[in-house]
Design a protein around this motif. Structure first.
Motif, PDB file in Angstrom:
ATOM      1  N   GLU A  20       0.803  -1.235  -0.064  1.00  0.00           N
ATOM      2  CA  GLU A  20      -0.003   0.037  -0.089  1.00  0.00           C
ATOM      3  C   GLU A  20       0.893   1.116   0.173  1.00  0.00           C
ATOM      4  O   GLU A  20       0.738   2.116  -0.557  1.00  0.00           O
ATOM      5  CB  GLU A  20      -0.821  -0.083   1.132  1.00  0.00           C
ATOM      6  N   LYS A  21       1.656   1.270   0.826  1.00  0.00           N
ATOM      7  CA  LYS A  21       2.803   2.317   1.194  1.00  0.00           C
ATOM      8  C   LYS A  21       4.035   2.002   1.909  1.00  0.00           C
ATOM      9  O   LYS A  21       3.852   1.217   2.899  1.00  0.00           O
ATOM     10  CB  LYS A  21       1.981   3.623   1.448  1.00  0.00           C
ATOM     11  N   PRO A  22       4.922   2.902   1.771  1.00  0.00           N
ATOM     12  CA  PRO A  22       6.025   2.603   2.779  1.00  0.00           C
ATOM     13  C   PRO A  22       5.386   3.002   4.243  1.00  0.00           C
ATOM     14  O   PRO A  22       4.616   3.751   4.405  1.00  0.00           O
ATOM     15  CB  PRO A  22       7.054   3.715   2.572  1.00  0.00           C
ATOM     16  N   MET A  23       5.868   2.335   5.247  1.00  0.00           N
ATOM     17  CA  MET A  23       5.403   2.473   6.619  1.00  0.00           C
ATOM     18  C   MET A  23       6.526   2.256   7.552  1.00  0.00           C
ATOM     19  O   MET A  23       7.564   1.287   7.579  1.00  0.00           O
ATOM     20  CB  MET A  23       4.413   1.705   7.056  1.00  0.00           C
ATOM     21  N   HIS A  24       6.746   2.801   8.844  1.00  0.00           N
ATOM     22  CA  HIS A  24       7.425   2.462   9.806  1.00  0.00           C
ATOM     23  C   HIS A  24       6.781   1.345  10.753  1.00  0.00           C
ATOM     24  O   HIS A  24       5.348   0.896  10.548  1.00  0.00           O
ATOM     25  CB  HIS A  24       7.837   3.778  10.909  1.00  0.00           C
ATOM     26  N   PRO A  25       7.446   0.554  11.535  1.00  0.00           N
ATOM     27  CA  PRO A  25       6.953  -0.247  12.505  1.00  0.00           C
ATOM     28  C   PRO A  25       5.737  -0.497  13.322  1.00  0.00           C
ATOM     29  O   PRO A  25       4.705  -1.061  13.261  1.00  0.00           O
ATOM     30  CB  PRO A  25       7.892  -1.082  13.250  1.00  0.00           C
ATOM     31  N   TYR A  26       5.592   0.968  14.072  1.00  0.00           N
ATOM     32  CA  TYR A  26       4.480   1.281  14.867  1.00  0.00           C
ATOM     33  C   TYR A  26       3.188   1.487  13.842  1.00  0.00           C
ATOM     34  O   TYR A  26       2.104   1.007  14.117  1.00  0.00           O
ATOM     35  CB  TYR A  26       4.876   2.562  15.658  1.00  0.00           C
ATOM     36  N   GLU A  27       3.423   2.103  12.739  1.00  0.00           N
ATOM     37  CA  GLU A  27       2.345   2.267  11.861  1.00  0.00           C
ATOM     38  C   GLU A  27       1.830   0.664  11.206  1.00  0.00           C
ATOM     39  O   GLU A  27       0.449   0.718  11.148  1.00  0.00           O
ATOM     40  CB  GLU A  27       2.447   3.124  10.726  1.00  0.00           C
ATOM     41  N   MET A  28       2.767   0.083  11.070  1.00  0.00           N
ATOM     42  CA  MET A  28       2.206  -1.165  10.522  1.00  0.00           C
ATOM     43  C   MET A  28       1.452  -1.859  11.636  1.00  0.00           C
ATOM     44  O   MET A  28       0.487  -2.649  11.232  1.00  0.00           O
ATOM     45  CB  MET A  28       3.582  -2.289  10.313  1.00  0.00           C
ATOM     46  N   ALA A  29       1.912  -2.056  13.018  1.00  0.00           N
ATOM     47  CA  ALA A  29       1.172  -2.645  14.022  1.00  0.00           C
ATOM     48  C   ALA A  29      -0.165  -2.287  14.211  1.00  0.00           C
ATOM     49  O   ALA A  29      -1.116  -2.698  14.280  1.00  0.00           O
ATOM     50  CB  ALA A  29       2.164  -2.584  15.213  1.00  0.00           C
ATOM     51  N   SER A  30      -0.338  -0.664  14.119  1.00  0.00           N
ATOM     52  CA  SER A  30      -1.649   0.043  14.301  1.00  0.00           C
ATOM     53  C   SER A  30      -2.509  -0.346  13.174  1.00  0.00           C
ATOM     54  O   SER A  30      -3.598  -0.646  13.403  1.00  0.00           O
ATOM     55  CB  SER A  30      -1.227   1.280  14.398  1.00  0.00           C
ATOM     56  N   THR A  31      -2.037  -0.459  12.137  1.00  0.00           N
ATOM     57  CA  THR A  31      -2.769  -0.611  10.691  1.00  0.00           C
ATOM     58  C   THR A  31      -3.220  -2.185  10.667  1.00  0.00           C
ATOM     59  O   THR A  31      -4.420  -2.307  10.680  1.00  0.00           O
ATOM     60  CB  THR A  31      -2.164  -0.381   9.643  1.00  0.00           C
ATOM     61  N   LEU A  32      -2.513  -3.080  11.274  1.00  0.00           N
ATOM     62  CA  LEU A  32      -3.007  -4.468  11.390  1.00  0.00           C
ATOM     63  C   LEU A  32      -4.004  -4.453  12.602  1.00  0.00           C
ATOM     64  O   LEU A  32      -4.912  -5.305  12.233  1.00  0.00           O
ATOM     65  CB  LEU A  32      -1.775  -5.465  11.576  1.00  0.00           C
ATOM     66  N   ARG A  33      -3.822  -4.063  13.640  1.00  0.00           N
ATOM     67  CA  ARG A  33      -4.965  -4.121  14.495  1.00  0.00           C
ATOM     68  C   ARG A  33      -6.157  -3.525  14.241  1.00  0.00           C
ATOM     69  O   ARG A  33      -7.394  -3.628  14.555  1.00  0.00           O
ATOM     70  CB  ARG A  33      -4.286  -3.387  15.981  1.00  0.00           C
ATOM     71  N   ARG A  35      -7.482  -2.958  11.375  1.00  0.00           N
ATOM     72  CA  ARG A  35      -8.260  -3.870  10.326  1.00  0.00           C
ATOM     73  C   ARG A  35      -8.269  -5.401  11.013  1.00  0.00           C
ATOM     74  O   ARG A  35      -8.919  -6.174  10.464  1.00  0.00           O
ATOM     75  CB  ARG A  35      -7.185  -3.977   9.025  1.00  0.00           C
ATOM     76  N   SER A  36      -8.224  -5.244  12.269  1.00  0.00           N
ATOM     77  CA  SER A  36      -8.549  -6.488  12.991  1.00  0.00           C
ATOM     78  C   SER A  36      -7.731  -7.953  12.534  1.00  0.00           C
ATOM     79  O   SER A  36      -8.084  -8.970  12.459  1.00  0.00           O
ATOM     80  CB  SER A  36     -10.049  -7.097  12.737  1.00  0.00           C
ATOM     81  N   LYS A  37      -6.359  -7.376  11.982  1.00  0.00           N
ATOM     82  CA  LYS A  37      -5.728  -8.451  11.443  1.00  0.00           C
ATOM     83  C   LYS A  37      -4.930  -9.318  12.579  1.00  0.00           C
ATOM     84  O   LYS A  37      -4.393 -10.520  12.442  1.00  0.00           O
ATOM     85  CB  LYS A  37      -4.425  -8.079  10.600  1.00  0.00           C
ATOM     86  N   ASP A  38      -4.893  -8.777  13.863  1.00  0.00           N
ATOM     87  CA  ASP A  38      -4.622  -9.661  14.878  1.00  0.00           C
ATOM     88  C   ASP A  38      -5.243 -10.703  15.311  1.00  0.00           C
ATOM     89  O   ASP A  38      -4.774 -11.642  16.129  1.00  0.00           O
ATOM     90  CB  ASP A  38      -4.340  -8.657  16.257  1.00  0.00           C
ATOM     91  N   THR A  39      -6.296 -10.979  14.497  1.00  0.00           N
ATOM     92  CA  THR A  39      -7.180 -12.382  14.702  1.00  0.00           C
ATOM     93  C   THR A  39      -6.596 -13.329  13.697  1.00  0.00           C
ATOM     94  O   THR A  39      -6.793 -14.481  13.697  1.00  0.00           O
ATOM     95  CB  THR A  39      -8.569 -12.170  14.421  1.00  0.00           C
ATOM     96  N   SER A  40      -5.714 -13.055  12.695  1.00  0.00           N
ATOM     97  CA  SER A  40      -4.894 -13.675  11.744  1.00  0.00           C
ATOM     98  C   SER A  40      -3.607 -13.994  11.919  1.00  0.00           C
ATOM     99  O   SER A  40      -3.011 -14.926  11.557  1.00  0.00           O
ATOM    100  CB  SER A  40      -5.286 -13.131  10.263  1.00  0.00           C
ATOM    101  N   PHE A  41      -2.927 -13.160  12.511  1.00  0.00           N
ATOM    102  CA  PHE A  41      -1.642 -12.886  12.765  1.00  0.00           C
ATOM    103  C   PHE A  41      -1.199 -12.592  14.347  1.00  0.00           C
ATOM    104  O   PHE A  41      -1.646 -11.783  14.787  1.00  0.00           O
ATOM    105  CB  PHE A  41      -0.669 -12.016  11.934  1.00  0.00           C
ATOM    106  N   LYS A  42      -0.490 -13.189  14.924  1.00  0.00           N
ATOM    107  CA  LYS A  42       0.194 -12.984  16.345  1.00  0.00           C
ATOM    108  C   LYS A  42       0.934 -11.722  16.343  1.00  0.00           C
ATOM    109  O   LYS A  42       1.952 -11.937  15.671  1.00  0.00           O
ATOM    110  CB  LYS A  42       0.841 -14.129  16.757  1.00  0.00           C
ATOM    111  N   ILE A  43       0.523 -10.612  16.839  1.00  0.00           N
ATOM    112  CA  ILE A  43       1.174  -9.291  16.846  1.00  0.00           C
ATOM    113  C   ILE A  43       1.641  -8.910  18.089  1.00  0.00           C
ATOM    114  O   ILE A  43       0.784  -8.757  19.051  1.00  0.00           O
ATOM    115  CB  ILE A  43       0.429  -8.184  16.030  1.00  0.00           C
ATOM    116  N   THR A  44       2.923  -8.950  18.220  1.00  0.00           N
ATOM    117  CA  THR A  44       3.513  -8.427  19.638  1.00  0.00           C
ATOM    118  C   THR A  44       4.678  -7.631  19.385  1.00  0.00           C
ATOM    119  O   THR A  44       4.941  -7.589  18.193  1.00  0.00           O
ATOM    120  CB  THR A  44       3.961  -9.466  20.441  1.00  0.00           C
ATOM    121  N   THR A  45       4.952  -6.496  20.123  1.00  0.00           N
ATOM    122  CA  THR A  45       6.035  -5.776  19.592  1.00  0.00           C
ATOM    123  C   THR A  45       7.154  -6.267  19.375  1.00  0.00           C
ATOM    124  O   THR A  45       7.793  -5.825  18.386  1.00  0.00           O
ATOM    125  CB  THR A  45       5.967  -4.534  20.878  1.00  0.00           C
ATOM    126  N   GLY A  46       7.676  -7.171  20.023  1.00  0.00           N
ATOM    127  CA  GLY A  46       8.827  -7.927  19.789  1.00  0.00           C
ATOM    128  C   GLY A  46       8.888  -8.651  18.613  1.00  0.00           C
ATOM    129  O   GLY A  46       9.908  -8.457  17.723  1.00  0.00           O
TER     130      GLY A  46
END
Length: 191
Positions: A20-33, A35-46
């Protein structure tokens, strides 16, 4: 076929976002959450930062700039490399085309359902049915909210798939409970 260097499905999600576009990791995590993608992928900061580092180390993504907003720390923005785009498409195509054994824990447990005895097995399955119903309701609500917010269906199609899988499991669970309760599922030692 060569062995894939990165197999973590969170990497697949991050590569998908970077289409979609270049992003920093914090934006990646926020966007996944978001969009409720945290039900498809385990997302932790580490794991997210480790995955970003692995993608960069293998040349699939690269830093394109560093940004700072207000008093926040500097953030590195990443984008796909040509290799990363090619690997993402190849990996995605492979995952969609080729079913693989995934060894779910529930299937392992069901294979020994008889050890619980009929009453306890039916009770356990009834509790599972309640949890499945809650998950289906939550998924349906999320789907309704995102489509109502104008998010394209394609961005949430995996949630739609998950809801269908959960409904199939719920149907099987309810049918099995009924068979246990009415005695039509023979139980060892109950002749």
């Amino acid at each position: 076929m060569a062995t894939r260097k990165i197999r973590n499905t969170l990497a697949l999600a991050l590569l998908g976002l970077l289409l979609e576009k270049p992003m920093h990791p914090y934006e990646m995590a926020s966007t996944l959450r978001e969009r409720s993608k945290d039900t498809s992928f385990k997302i932790t900061t580490g794991t997210l930062y480790d995955t970003v580092e692995a993608l960069a180390r293998h040349g699939w993504i690269e830093p394109v700039e560093t940004v700072r907003e207000g008093n926040r720390p500097e953030r590195t923005v990443y984008a796909h490399t040509e290799l990363g785009r090619e690997e993402f498409v190849r990996w995605l195509d492979e995952l969609i085309r080729e079913p693989v054994a995934e060894y779910p824990k529930f299937v392992a447990a069901v294979s020994y359902l008889g050890a619980l005895g009929p009453e306890r097995a039916a009770d356990a399955l009834e509790e599972r049915a309640r949890h499945l119903t809650e998950r289906i309701d939550g998924t349906d609500t999320a789907l309704h909210e995102t489509t109502g917010a104008g998010m394209p269906r394609l961005f949430m199609i995996e949630a739609e798939y998950i809801a269908h899988v959960l409904r199939a499991e719920l149907d099987w669970t309810r049918r099995t409970i009924a068979e246990i309760r009415d005695g039509s599922l023979p139980w060892p030692g109950n002749h």
